[in-house]
Design a protein around this motif. Sequence first.
Motif, PDB file in Angstrom:
ATOM      1  N   LEU A  67       7.887  15.339  -7.469  1.00 56.37           N
ATOM      2  CA  LEU A  67       7.153  16.044  -6.407  1.00 56.37           C
ATOM      3  C   LEU A  67       6.854  17.500  -6.731  1.00 56.37           C
ATOM      4  O   LEU A  67       5.978  18.108  -6.124  1.00 56.37           O
ATOM      5  N   ALA A  68       7.585  18.081  -7.682  1.00 55.68           N
ATOM      6  CA  ALA A  68       7.390  19.509  -7.982  1.00 55.68           C
ATOM      7  C   ALA A  68       5.954  19.755  -8.434  1.00 55.68           C
ATOM      8  O   ALA A  68       5.320  18.852  -8.996  1.00 55.68           O
ATOM      9  N   PRO A  69       5.440  20.987  -8.170  1.00 51.79           N
ATOM     10  CA  PRO A  69       4.048  21.273  -8.524  1.00 51.79           C
ATOM     11  C   PRO A  69       3.726  20.896  -9.973  1.00 51.79           C
ATOM     12  O   PRO A  69       4.486  21.205 -10.884  1.00 51.79           O
ATOM     13  N   GLY A  70       2.632  20.184 -10.147  1.00 49.03           N
ATOM     14  CA  GLY A  70       2.173  19.833 -11.491  1.00 49.03           C
ATOM     15  C   GLY A  70       2.789  18.560 -12.050  1.00 49.03           C
ATOM     16  O   GLY A  70       2.414  18.111 -13.125  1.00 49.03           O
ATOM     17  N   THR A  71       3.754  17.968 -11.342  1.00 49.81           N
ATOM     18  CA  THR A  71       4.469  16.837 -11.933  1.00 49.81           C
ATOM     19  C   THR A  71       3.937  15.475 -11.480  1.00 49.81           C
ATOM     20  O   THR A  71       4.218  14.465 -12.115  1.00 49.81           O
ATOM     21  N   ASN A  72       3.216  15.445 -10.391  1.00 50.76           N
ATOM     22  CA  ASN A  72       2.741  14.161  -9.856  1.00 50.76           C
ATOM     23  C   ASN A  72       1.238  14.056 -10.109  1.00 50.76           C
ATOM     24  O   ASN A  72       0.530  15.070 -10.076  1.00 50.76           O
ATOM     25  N   LEU A  73       0.781  12.828 -10.330  1.00 49.19           N
ATOM     26  CA  LEU A  73      -0.650  12.633 -10.596  1.00 49.19           C
ATOM     27  C   LEU A  73      -1.523  13.129  -9.427  1.00 49.19           C
ATOM     28  O   LEU A  73      -2.691  13.440  -9.619  1.00 49.19           O
ATOM     29  N   TYR A 129       0.805  -1.228   0.000  1.00 46.22           N
ATOM     30  CA  TYR A 129       0.000   0.000   0.000  1.00 46.22           C
ATOM     31  C   TYR A 129       0.832   1.269   0.000  1.00 46.22           C
ATOM     32  O   TYR A 129       1.922   1.299   0.569  1.00 46.22           O
ATOM     33  N   ASP A 130       0.241   2.325  -0.557  1.00 43.71           N
ATOM     34  CA  ASP A 130       0.693   3.685  -0.296  1.00 43.71           C
ATOM     35  C   ASP A 130      -0.357   4.341   0.596  1.00 43.71           C
ATOM     36  O   ASP A 130      -1.562   4.127   0.402  1.00 43.71           O
ATOM     37  N   ASP A 131       0.111   5.128   1.568  1.00 46.31           N
ATOM     38  CA  ASP A 131      -0.795   5.938   2.393  1.00 46.31           C
ATOM     39  C   ASP A 131      -0.626   7.398   2.008  1.00 46.31           C
ATOM     40  O   ASP A 131       0.509   7.870   1.849  1.00 46.31           O
ATOM     41  N   VAL A 132      -1.732   8.081   1.878  1.00 43.16           N
ATOM     42  CA  VAL A 132      -1.692   9.525   1.603  1.00 43.16           C
ATOM     43  C   VAL A 132      -2.342  10.237   2.781  1.00 43.16           C
ATOM     44  O   VAL A 132      -3.478   9.932   3.151  1.00 43.16           O
ATOM     45  N   THR A 133      -1.586  11.168   3.390  1.00 42.75           N
ATOM     46  CA  THR A 133      -2.133  11.947   4.509  1.00 42.75           C
ATOM     47  C   THR A 133      -2.244  13.404   4.091  1.00 42.75           C
ATOM     48  O   THR A 133      -1.273  13.978   3.576  1.00 42.75           O
ATOM     49  N   VAL A 134      -3.418  13.966   4.279  1.00 40.18           N
ATOM     50  CA  VAL A 134      -3.601  15.394   3.966  1.00 40.18           C
ATOM     51  C   VAL A 134      -3.950  16.163   5.233  1.00 40.18           C
ATOM     52  O   VAL A 134      -4.616  15.644   6.130  1.00 40.18           O
ATOM     53  N   ARG A 135      -3.436  17.391   5.275  1.00 45.90           N
ATOM     54  CA  ARG A 135      -3.704  18.315   6.392  1.00 45.90           C
ATOM     55  C   ARG A 135      -4.043  19.669   5.799  1.00 45.90           C
ATOM     56  O   ARG A 135      -3.588  19.976   4.692  1.00 45.90           O
ATOM     57  N   PRO A 136      -4.765  20.503   6.528  1.00 48.91           N
ATOM     58  CA  PRO A 136      -4.957  21.866   6.044  1.00 48.91           C
ATOM     59  C   PRO A 136      -3.591  22.479   5.766  1.00 48.91           C
ATOM     60  O   PRO A 136      -2.662  22.300   6.577  1.00 48.91           O
ATOM     61  N   GLY A 137      -3.424  23.155   4.667  1.00 44.49           N
ATOM     62  CA  GLY A 137      -2.102  23.713   4.322  1.00 44.49           C
ATOM     63  C   GLY A 137      -2.119  24.238   2.914  1.00 44.49           C
ATOM     64  O   GLY A 137      -3.133  24.744   2.442  1.00 44.49           O
ATOM     65  N   GLY A 138      -0.997  24.080   2.225  1.00 47.51           N
ATOM     66  CA  GLY A 138      -0.847  24.653   0.903  1.00 47.51           C
ATOM     67  C   GLY A 138      -0.679  26.163   1.008  1.00 47.51           C
ATOM     68  O   GLY A 138      -0.733  26.720   2.107  1.00 47.51           O
ATOM     69  N   SER A 139      -0.460  26.809  -0.113  1.00 53.72           N
ATOM     70  CA  SER A 139      -0.338  28.268  -0.083  1.00 53.72           C
ATOM     71  C   SER A 139      -1.014  28.829  -1.325  1.00 53.72           C
ATOM     72  O   SER A 139      -1.512  28.068  -2.155  1.00 53.72           O
ATOM     73  N   GLY A 140      -0.988  30.150  -1.462  1.00 54.64           N
ATOM     74  CA  GLY A 140      -1.642  30.785  -2.598  1.00 54.64           C
ATOM     75  C   GLY A 140      -1.079  30.289  -3.919  1.00 54.64           C
ATOM     76  O   GLY A 140      -1.813  29.921  -4.826  1.00 54.64           O
ATOM     77  N   THR A 141       0.255  30.237  -3.999  1.00 53.70           N
ATOM     78  CA  THR A 141       0.861  29.847  -5.276  1.00 53.70           C
ATOM     79  C   THR A 141       0.942  28.332  -5.423  1.00 53.70           C
ATOM     80  O   THR A 141       0.945  27.816  -6.531  1.00 53.70           O
ATOM     81  N   VAL A 142       1.061  27.628  -4.304  1.00 56.89           N
ATOM     82  CA  VAL A 142       1.156  26.159  -4.352  1.00 56.89           C
ATOM     83  C   VAL A 142       0.021  25.577  -3.502  1.00 56.89           C
ATOM     84  O   VAL A 142       0.188  25.339  -2.305  1.00 56.89           O
ATOM     85  N   PRO A 143      -1.147  25.357  -4.125  1.00 60.19           N
ATOM     86  CA  PRO A 143      -2.277  24.880  -3.318  1.00 60.19           C
ATOM     87  C   PRO A 143      -2.016  23.527  -2.666  1.00 60.19           C
ATOM     88  O   PRO A 143      -2.463  23.280  -1.553  1.00 60.19           O
ATOM     89  N   LEU A 144      -1.267  22.663  -3.370  1.00 64.44           N
ATOM     90  CA  LEU A 144      -1.003  21.320  -2.821  1.00 64.44           C
ATOM     91  C   LEU A 144       0.511  21.183  -2.626  1.00 64.44           C
ATOM     92  O   LEU A 144       1.269  21.169  -3.599  1.00 64.44           O
ATOM     93  N   ARG A 145       0.926  21.121  -1.347  1.00 66.40           N
ATOM     94  CA  ARG A 145       2.355  20.958  -1.061  1.00 66.40           C
ATOM     95  C   ARG A 145       2.600  19.480  -0.792  1.00 66.40           C
ATOM     96  O   ARG A 145       2.023  18.934   0.155  1.00 66.40           O
ATOM     97  N   VAL A 146       3.428  18.838  -1.651  1.00 68.55           N
ATOM     98  CA  VAL A 146       3.560  17.379  -1.596  1.00 68.55           C
ATOM     99  C   VAL A 146       4.932  16.980  -1.057  1.00 68.55           C
ATOM    100  O   VAL A 146       5.964  17.487  -1.513  1.00 68.55           O
ATOM    101  N   THR A 147       4.931  16.081  -0.071  1.00 74.14           N
ATOM    102  CA  THR A 147       6.185  15.509   0.425  1.00 74.14           C
ATOM    103  C   THR A 147       6.076  13.992   0.377  1.00 74.14           C
ATOM    104  O   THR A 147       4.974  13.441   0.232  1.00 74.14           O
TER     105      THR A 147
END
Length: 315
Positions: free
Chosen positions: A76-82, A44-62
Amino acid sequence: MTSQPVRSVTVRAPAKINLYLAVGAPRPDGFHPLGTVYQAIGLYDDVTVRPGGSGTVPLRVTLDAADHVEADAVPLAPGTNLVHRAAQLLGAHHGRTLRADLLIDKAIPVAGGLAGGSADAAATLVALDRLHDLETPDDDLLAIAAELGSDVPFSLLGGTAAGVGRGELVTPYVDPAIAEATWWWVVVPSREGLSTPRVFAHYDRLRPDAAEEVVVPDRVMAALASQDPTVLAAVLHNDLQLPALDLRPDLVGVLEAGEEAGALRGIVSGSGPTCVFLCASGDHAREVADRLRPSCEVVLVATGPVAGTHRVEYV
Ligand code: C5P
């Protein structure tokens, strides 16, 4: 009772293997018609989301990757991951921008023919839906999933299922004889991934006579319902195995090693390069895995079918 704001949502999505994969001639849109049987396995992969992101980067991925995963191969860069596209499409569906900090906890090998990227996209849809309380109907989630990629709808559903179209039209097997069986797999990933488009393109070169329509033969469903691993072993099939082995001749040795180690049958999973070996029981799978370990860098044991994308934590 006052409701507390959600602090984090963790969603788990499984890897898939193809027990049967028939590939037809390319359609006008470039995709290939498939007749496939998917099975979700316990990796499995687990995906955890929390309130965050910013104006220019709505989804900050680690990323947090298991030792056997090539972390550098995950974009991981913005726009590069599904997962970015999953957030965009779900947001567009609801007419808003979805912001979050998103952690991918990765155990599914990258570019391995196990639909790891699709699993992350499916998990992202479900996680963001819960985080933002969107209550997206299942049918809408499935439609967005289909837009994201051919394997993403199956990642949502899990279990054992037939896939047609370009793989996105999925029908779960509901017969209890199929749904309740447990199969044991030894999974041998490869350090170096294989590009799915490249394997399909090579298939076109090797099979210029491919049929326009492909189906899953009835014997595959009968083998699943038999719950007999030797019967299932005999019907395992993958049309992409030929091009995958042609591009990666080293995999021939992996398949031979697994069968010499006593597996009932080995096949390349999807477009490869991961090889999966059907075993008769848990003990048998552990024995085969132990025999393979000296010659293969990573050897995993997993059962299937398992549940599709589901929430595991909500705090
Ligand atoms: O659907 P998905 O984005 O996962 O597909 C990745 C690539 O794999 C496609 O761009 C295409 O080259 C190939 N593919 C295909 N036929 C399919 C599924 C995938 O040719 N049925």
